[in-house]
Design an enzyme around this catalytic site. Sequence first.
Site, PDB file in Angstrom:
ATOM      1  N   LYS A 131      94.780  88.286  72.552  1.00 50.50           N
ATOM      2  CA  LYS A 131      95.610  89.488  72.549  1.00 50.50           C
ATOM      3  C   LYS A 131      94.783  90.736  72.291  1.00 50.50           C
ATOM      4  O   LYS A 131      94.974  91.774  72.938  1.00 50.50           O
ATOM      5  CB  LYS A 131      96.705  89.359  71.488  1.00 50.50           C
ATOM      6  CG  LYS A 131      97.799  88.377  71.838  1.00 50.50           C
ATOM      7  CD  LYS A 131      98.861  88.336  70.758  1.00 50.50           C
ATOM      8  CE  LYS A 131      99.967  87.349  71.111  1.00 50.50           C
ATOM      9  NZ  LYS A 131     100.995  87.288  70.043  1.00 50.50           N
ATOM     10  N   CYS A 178     105.672  71.121  79.679  1.00 50.34           N
ATOM     11  CA  CYS A 178     106.230  70.474  78.494  1.00 50.34           C
ATOM     12  C   CYS A 178     107.546  71.146  78.111  1.00 50.34           C
ATOM     13  O   CYS A 178     107.818  72.284  78.479  1.00 50.34           O
ATOM     14  CB  CYS A 178     105.232  70.527  77.333  1.00 50.34           C
ATOM     15  SG  CYS A 178     104.894  72.191  76.713  1.00 50.34           S
ATOM     16  N   GLU A 181      99.051  76.077  81.452  1.00 48.87           N
ATOM     17  CA  GLU A 181      99.935  77.068  82.047  1.00 48.87           C
ATOM     18  C   GLU A 181      99.765  78.440  81.385  1.00 48.87           C
ATOM     19  O   GLU A 181      99.800  79.478  82.048  1.00 48.87           O
ATOM     20  CB  GLU A 181     101.399  76.624  81.926  1.00 48.87           C
ATOM     21  CG  GLU A 181     101.725  75.346  82.685  1.00 48.87           C
ATOM     22  CD  GLU A 181     101.639  74.095  81.815  1.00 48.87           C
ATOM     23  OE1 GLU A 181     102.415  73.156  82.038  1.00 48.87           O
ATOM     24  OE2 GLU A 181     100.779  74.060  80.908  1.00 48.87           O
ATOM     25  N   ARG A 217      97.529  84.082  81.191  1.00 50.22           N
ATOM     26  CA  ARG A 217      96.736  85.126  80.530  1.00 50.22           C
ATOM     27  C   ARG A 217      95.538  85.532  81.399  1.00 50.22           C
ATOM     28  O   ARG A 217      95.163  86.700  81.450  1.00 50.22           O
ATOM     29  CB  ARG A 217      96.259  84.643  79.162  1.00 50.22           C
ATOM     30  CG  ARG A 217      97.365  84.600  78.131  1.00 50.22           C
ATOM     31  CD  ARG A 217      96.782  84.757  76.752  1.00 50.22           C
ATOM     32  NE  ARG A 217      97.827  84.876  75.759  1.00 50.22           N
ATOM     33  CZ  ARG A 217      97.624  85.337  74.542  1.00 50.22           C
ATOM     34  NH1 ARG A 217      96.417  85.732  74.191  1.00 50.22           N
ATOM     35  NH2 ARG A 217      98.610  85.410  73.677  1.00 50.22           N
TER      36      ARG A 217
END
Length: 454
Positions: free
Chosen positions: A430, A142, A89, A94
Amino acid sequence: MWTADEIARLCYEHYGLRLPKQGKPEPNREWTLLAAMVKIQPAADQACNSPDKPAQVTKEVVSMGTGTKCIGQSKMRKSGDILNDSHAEIIARRSFQRYLLHQLHLAAALKEDSIFVPGTRRGLWKLRPDLLFVFFSSHTPCGDASIIPMLEFEDQPCCPVSRNWANNPSVKASGNLEAPEDKRKCEDPDSSVTKKMRLEPGTPDGVAHHQSFGNQESSPDPPSVSRCNLTTEELATVTGMAPSGAKVVDVYRTGAKCVPGEAGDSGKPGAAYHQVGLLRVKPGRGDRTSSMSCSDKLARWNVLGCQGALLMHFLEEPIYLSAVVIGKCPYSQEAMQRALTGRCHNISALPKGFAVQEVKIQQSGLLFEQSRCAVQVKRADGPGRLVPCGAAISWSAVPEQPLDVTANGFPQGTTKKGIQSLQARSRISKVELFRSFQKLLSSISEDKWPDSLR
């Protein structure tokens, strides 16, 4: 406009056709999870539509991710060059941010095929009003969304939990919810606790069908809900999630641990094992993680949008999901709604343009062929244990290097010596997403920058 099965089939076919063999599970030995973002828009030619015929739409996968792992706290890096969370997920979201960055590049270059149009304020853009995005996951996220009632007529997906095991300090410290000897039994396809599944011939690549959990009407006298030593409050929580008259014997467990400061799970055997509605972090193998559960992250996206803080500098409003579709797996509509929207209803004082969204949640009847359940059936009496795939695949609908295969947070094949190099960065890390943002900024003349960047 679309059905849950159409979304699932589109994603499974995309997985089979567009993703490389590298990074996919080893046949009959490994399994993985799949997630994707699907763009839905009106078909280009609507002339043939009549009032009696629904409008035609086009559906396109714009990002996809696979993966089941996340790194522990000790491996995290301040430089932002490692993927902390590689659950499917998170990889898909991203990858979606890469897609949005590319679309903003097109918008800034005044390309007509961008999904963005100029906003009302200088330097800001907004999503075209005829577009919407649907998020797909092959399995229940989850964390809180995975805590769902297990009814008496269902085959249990994991070994029964004893009170002695639940109070075992060594198990609690390890971060694993299954005792080692029980886990081996659960991964054994010959075990009595392994689900009975069937794969139907003639289905598309990536698609399988799950055998029914059971018929609620098979018992002429449906028993009442078992109290299992629950308090009145605990009983109300569980019975509110179960079909009327069905006997709840346990709950499907999540490996995600409550964050420090939360009340914590009771650890009681049976249906009272978990507390619902709490914030959780993903489990680690010995080394505790700092990654919030997928349920918590989806809930956050449902309030703050999927675009992230950097892209909000260029957007007039957040980009929200219109719907979430889950593949065939243990599932509870009530648990999904509680985890993704119900827990957020009391949030207030949000910035202008942000709000808790009432996202549409549906389940497909199609099973992902490389899910744990499907692989267990196909491997039959195969030797060895069934294990999660260690690699994660990222795919974005961008022209340059759309694919990214990682393991342990770095591109697959990265050595210890090469970790510091630019090649050792995932394209969705990132630091790389920030570099893409800088490129976008440099492509726009300063007099057209939004006020937030001046």
